[in-house]
Design an enzyme around this catalytic site. Structure first.
Site, short mmCIF file in Angstrom:
data_model
loop_
_atom_site.label_atom_id
_atom_site.label_comp_id
_atom_site.label_asym_id
_atom_site.label_seq_id
_atom_site.Cartn_x
_atom_site.Cartn_y
_atom_site.Cartn_z
N TYR A 283 -4.03 -33.69 22.83
CA TYR A 283 -2.99 -33.30 21.91
C TYR A 283 -3.25 -33.68 20.39
O TYR A 283 -2.97 -32.72 19.60
CB TYR A 283 -1.52 -33.57 22.30
CG TYR A 283 -0.56 -32.86 21.76
CD1 TYR A 283 -0.23 -31.51 22.02
CD2 TYR A 283 0.39 -33.25 20.72
CE1 TYR A 283 0.87 -30.67 21.42
CE2 TYR A 283 1.47 -32.74 20.19
CZ TYR A 283 1.52 -31.36 20.34
OH TYR A 283 2.77 -30.65 19.83
N ASP B 236 3.05 -13.62 23.32
CA ASP B 236 2.84 -14.76 24.27
C ASP B 236 2.12 -14.57 25.58
O ASP B 236 2.16 -13.31 25.75
CB ASP B 236 4.35 -15.25 24.38
CG ASP B 236 4.52 -16.74 25.01
OD1 ASP B 236 5.04 -17.30 24.21
OD2 ASP B 236 4.08 -16.94 26.05
N ASP C 241 -2.95 -13.51 25.05
CA ASP C 241 -3.74 -15.04 25.30
C ASP C 241 -4.39 -15.39 23.94
O ASP C 241 -5.22 -14.76 23.50
CB ASP C 241 -4.35 -14.90 26.48
CG ASP C 241 -4.98 -16.36 26.69
OD1 ASP C 241 -5.26 -16.97 25.67
OD2 ASP C 241 -5.80 -16.62 27.89
P1 NAP Z 1 7.15 -24.02 23.99
O1 NAP Z 1 8.69 -23.78 24.26
O2 NAP Z 1 6.31 -24.45 25.30
O3 NAP Z 1 6.57 -22.59 23.36
C1 NAP Z 1 5.24 -22.45 23.22
C2 NAP Z 1 4.80 -21.12 24.03
O4 NAP Z 1 3.34 -20.85 23.87
C3 NAP Z 1 5.32 -21.16 25.43
O5 NAP Z 1 5.88 -19.74 25.61
C4 NAP Z 1 3.86 -21.16 25.95
O6 NAP Z 1 3.78 -20.55 27.30
C5 NAP Z 1 3.00 -20.32 25.04
N1 NAP Z 1 1.51 -20.37 25.26
C6 NAP Z 1 0.83 -21.47 26.15
N2 NAP Z 1 -0.42 -21.11 26.13
C7 NAP Z 1 -0.67 -19.89 25.58
C8 NAP Z 1 -1.76 -19.16 25.31
N3 NAP Z 1 -2.89 -19.35 25.70
N4 NAP Z 1 -1.46 -17.83 24.63
C9 NAP Z 1 -0.28 -17.48 24.26
N5 NAP Z 1 0.93 -18.22 24.32
C10 NAP Z 1 0.61 -19.47 24.87
O7 NAP Z 1 6.82 -25.13 23.00
P2 NAP Z 1 7.46 -25.58 21.64
O8 NAP Z 1 7.88 -26.82 21.70
O9 NAP Z 1 8.19 -24.38 20.95
O10 NAP Z 1 6.23 -25.77 20.61
C11 NAP Z 1 5.86 -24.67 19.74
C12 NAP Z 1 4.74 -25.38 18.94
O11 NAP Z 1 5.22 -26.33 18.13
C13 NAP Z 1 3.34 -25.74 19.64
O12 NAP Z 1 2.30 -25.70 19.02
C14 NAP Z 1 3.64 -27.35 19.85
O13 NAP Z 1 2.68 -28.20 19.72
C15 NAP Z 1 4.60 -27.59 18.51
N6 NAP Z 1 5.33 -28.60 18.10
C16 NAP Z 1 6.49 -29.03 19.10
C17 NAP Z 1 6.99 -29.97 18.93
C18 NAP Z 1 8.65 -30.26 19.98
O14 NAP Z 1 9.00 -31.34 19.63
N7 NAP Z 1 8.83 -29.11 20.70
C19 NAP Z 1 6.80 -31.09 18.03
C20 NAP Z 1 5.57 -30.80 17.29
C21 NAP Z 1 5.16 -29.83 17.41
P3 NAP Z 1 4.11 -21.54 28.59
O15 NAP Z 1 5.34 -22.06 28.72
O16 NAP Z 1 3.27 -20.98 29.76
O17 NAP Z 1 2.87 -22.78 28.46
#
Ligand code: NAP
Length: 243
Positions: A152, A37, A60
């Site tokens: 997105y 991360d 990253d």
């Molecule tokens: P989350 O809690 O925000 O986790 C995503 C992680 O990725 C965060 O720690 C984020 O850091 C990190 N990140 C961002 N930019 C990065 C980079 N350049 N390099 C490495 N790490 C990076 O989100 P989540 O809800 O668990 O989502 C995980 C995945 O599921 C994502 O791809 C999201 O699009 C997908 N998804 C989520 C949902 C939902 O309802 N939650 C639904 C469908 C799909 P920061 O916090 O600093 O950005």
């Protein structure tokens, strides 16, 4: 006997949300896990908290050189990589009017280009392992449009297509590639205030917890899904079943 005994997995975006939940379930099923991360402090805390065969690496996902380092360090800790979960992502919801070109490109870079880099740099290691499962986390936004979601949606539709291309390319080497399409999952990405309002639109009448998606990801990482590749696995409480 764990369902992931002997597997070596890299999970990006593992410092919280669904990535940390995948890591927990993978460890419970016997995998060796590297979470990565950009959030160093949070990532280290998750690895320490979970304990066992887990390591955190600052990473990253938009940087090719960092991918090379992550794969090399994973190999030297645990051996060749057999599972990659491309999970890191951001949601930047804005209208086309309001979104700048730089913001659009940033979403594409983090959500889409990272998936290309991950698959490219993990491939040599999976060849050494002589098998592999790549799980690309798309979204229901990779299947249908949403409001204020131009970047997105573009990035997640791309992940759906890239998964199919890679599955065709890697199939003869025993490397499977599938996409996962979660609905609304309660993580830091989803603002708590919106959850109850969104739940009413879902046939199951509720949002989901990360572990409910993790169980599907464990299945895809395991040999139980050996004949599944190039496919879309939707887990959304029935949301996309509606018109
Ligand atoms: P989350 O809690 O925000 O986790 C995503 C992680 O990725 C965060 O720690 C984020 O850091 C990190 N990140 C961002 N930019 C990065 C980079 N350049 N390099 C490495 N790490 C990076 O989100 P989540 O809800 O668990 O989502 C995980 C995945 O599921 C994502 O791809 C999201 O699009 C997908 N998804 C989520 C949902 C939902 O309802 N939650 C639904 C469908 C799909 P920061 O916090 O600093 O950005």
């Amino acid at each position: 006997m764990g369902r992931l005994d002997g597997k070596v997995a890299i999970i990006t975006g593992g410092a919280g949300g669904m990535g940390a939940s995948y890591a927990k379930r993978f460890l419970e099923e016997g995998a060796n896990v590297v979470i990565t991360d950009i959030l160093e402090k949070e990532g280290r805390a998750v690895a320490e908290d979970l304990g066992g065969n887990i390591k955190f690496l600052e990473h990253d996902v938009t940087k090719a050189a960092e991918w090379e380092k992550v794969v090399a360090e994973t190999e030297s800790s645990f051996g060749p990589v057999s599972v990659l979960v491309n999970n890191a992502g951001i949601a930047l919801l804005k209208s086309i009017d309001q979104m700048t070109e730089a913001q659009y490109r940033r979403v594409i870079d983090i959500n889409q280009v990272s998936v290309f880099l991950g698959m490219k740099y993990v491939l040599p290691s999976m060849r050494k392992a002589e098998h592999g499962s790549i799980i690309n986390i798309s979204s229901i936004s990779g299947l249908r449009g949403n409001s204020d979601s131009i970047a997105y949606d573009a990035s997640k539709f791309a992940v759906t297509g890239m998964t199919k291309s890679a599955a065709i390319e890697f199939g003869k080497e025993g490397i499977r590639v599938n996409s996962v399409h979660p609905g609304i999952i309660e993580t830091p990405m989803i603002r708590k205030s919106r959850v109850s309002q969104l739940a009413k639109k879902i046939p199951l009448q509720r949002t989901a917890q990360p572990v409910e998606v993790s169980n599907l990801v464990v299945y895809l990482a395991s040999d139980e899904s050996n004949y599944a590749t190039g496919s879309e696995f939707v887990i959304d409480g029935g949301l996309t079943a509606k018109l």
